[in-house]
Each structure stands twice: as structure tokens, then as C-alpha cells.
Design a protein around this motif. Sequence first.
Motif, mmCIF file in Angstrom:
data_model
loop_
_atom_site.group_PDB
_atom_site.id
_atom_site.type_symbol
_atom_site.label_atom_id
_atom_site.label_comp_id
_atom_site.label_asym_id
_atom_site.label_seq_id
_atom_site.Cartn_x
_atom_site.Cartn_y
_atom_site.Cartn_z
ATOM 1 N N ALA A 127 4.960 -5.579 -6.713
ATOM 2 C CA ALA A 127 3.514 -5.562 -6.968
ATOM 3 C C ALA A 127 2.720 -5.501 -5.672
ATOM 4 N N GLY A 128 3.250 -6.072 -4.610
ATOM 5 C CA GLY A 128 2.549 -6.066 -3.336
ATOM 6 C C GLY A 128 3.084 -7.129 -2.405
ATOM 7 N N LYS A 129 2.370 -7.329 -1.308
ATOM 8 C CA LYS A 129 2.752 -8.313 -0.297
ATOM 9 C C LYS A 129 1.608 -9.293 -0.122
ATOM 10 N N ILE A 135 -3.396 -1.663 -11.085
ATOM 11 C CA ILE A 135 -2.813 -2.978 -10.814
ATOM 12 C C ILE A 135 -3.275 -4.026 -11.823
ATOM 13 N N SER A 140 -1.533 -3.983 -1.973
ATOM 14 C CA SER A 140 -0.715 -3.258 -2.951
ATOM 15 C C SER A 140 -1.185 -1.816 -3.071
ATOM 16 N N ASP A 141 -0.236 -0.931 -3.237
ATOM 17 C CA ASP A 141 -0.534 0.486 -3.441
ATOM 18 C C ASP A 141 -0.318 0.914 -4.890
ATOM 19 N N LEU A 142 -0.140 -0.048 -5.797
ATOM 20 C CA LEU A 142 0.051 0.279 -7.211
ATOM 21 C C LEU A 142 -1.228 0.839 -7.822
ATOM 22 N N VAL A 167 -3.549 -10.067 -1.596
ATOM 23 C CA VAL A 167 -2.361 -9.220 -1.750
ATOM 24 C C VAL A 167 -2.717 -7.801 -1.360
ATOM 25 N N ASN A 215 -7.056 -1.324 -0.454
ATOM 26 C CA ASN A 215 -5.887 -1.629 -1.284
ATOM 27 C C ASN A 215 -5.551 -3.125 -1.230
ATOM 28 N N LYS A 216 -6.566 -3.954 -1.035
ATOM 29 C CA LYS A 216 -6.385 -5.406 -0.996
ATOM 30 C C LYS A 216 -7.005 -6.038 -2.238
ATOM 31 N N TRP A 217 -6.293 -7.043 -2.789
ATOM 32 C CA TRP A 217 -6.665 -7.668 -4.045
ATOM 33 C C TRP A 217 -6.575 -9.181 -3.928
#
Length: 71
Positions: A4-6, A26, A21-23, A19, A57-59
Motif C-alpha cells: 500500500a505504501g511506506k 487508494i 503511495s503510488d497506488l 504514507v 502522492n502522500k496520504w
Amino acid sequence: MIVAGKVLGSHNLKGEVKVISDLDNIEVLVGNKVILELADSQQKLLTIKKIEHLVANKWIFSFEEIKNKQD
């Protein structure tokens, strides 16, 4: 299983995490369980309660099982 991400770090005092993530789409992860791999090779199974977009791309992820920064 998909990645899902880092986790970049904590966000706020409510136990939320930032997080990257490039999903695509999401938000479909909300309500699903994810495995969080900790630095000491331990794993935690957590349920995603909420996902908010931060920038690019940050969540921000909130989890059902984590109520504050100490959890």
C-alpha cells in the motif's frame, strides 16, 4: 498481497501516519486490513479507518486499533 505504501512518520497526536503511495484509488483500502512492518521486523495487523490526501502522492492513514501516538 500488494504494497500500500511506506510510512514516512507520525502525523498529529491521534496516532495517524503519513504514507507515501503510488497506488491508484487508494481510498478503496478503507475498511480493509493491512500488515504494518515495523523496524524491528515485527508486524502488526491494522484496519484502515480513514485515508486523507496530503499532497502529491502522500496520504494520512488512520487506523481503528490506534487511538493515540503511544499505541
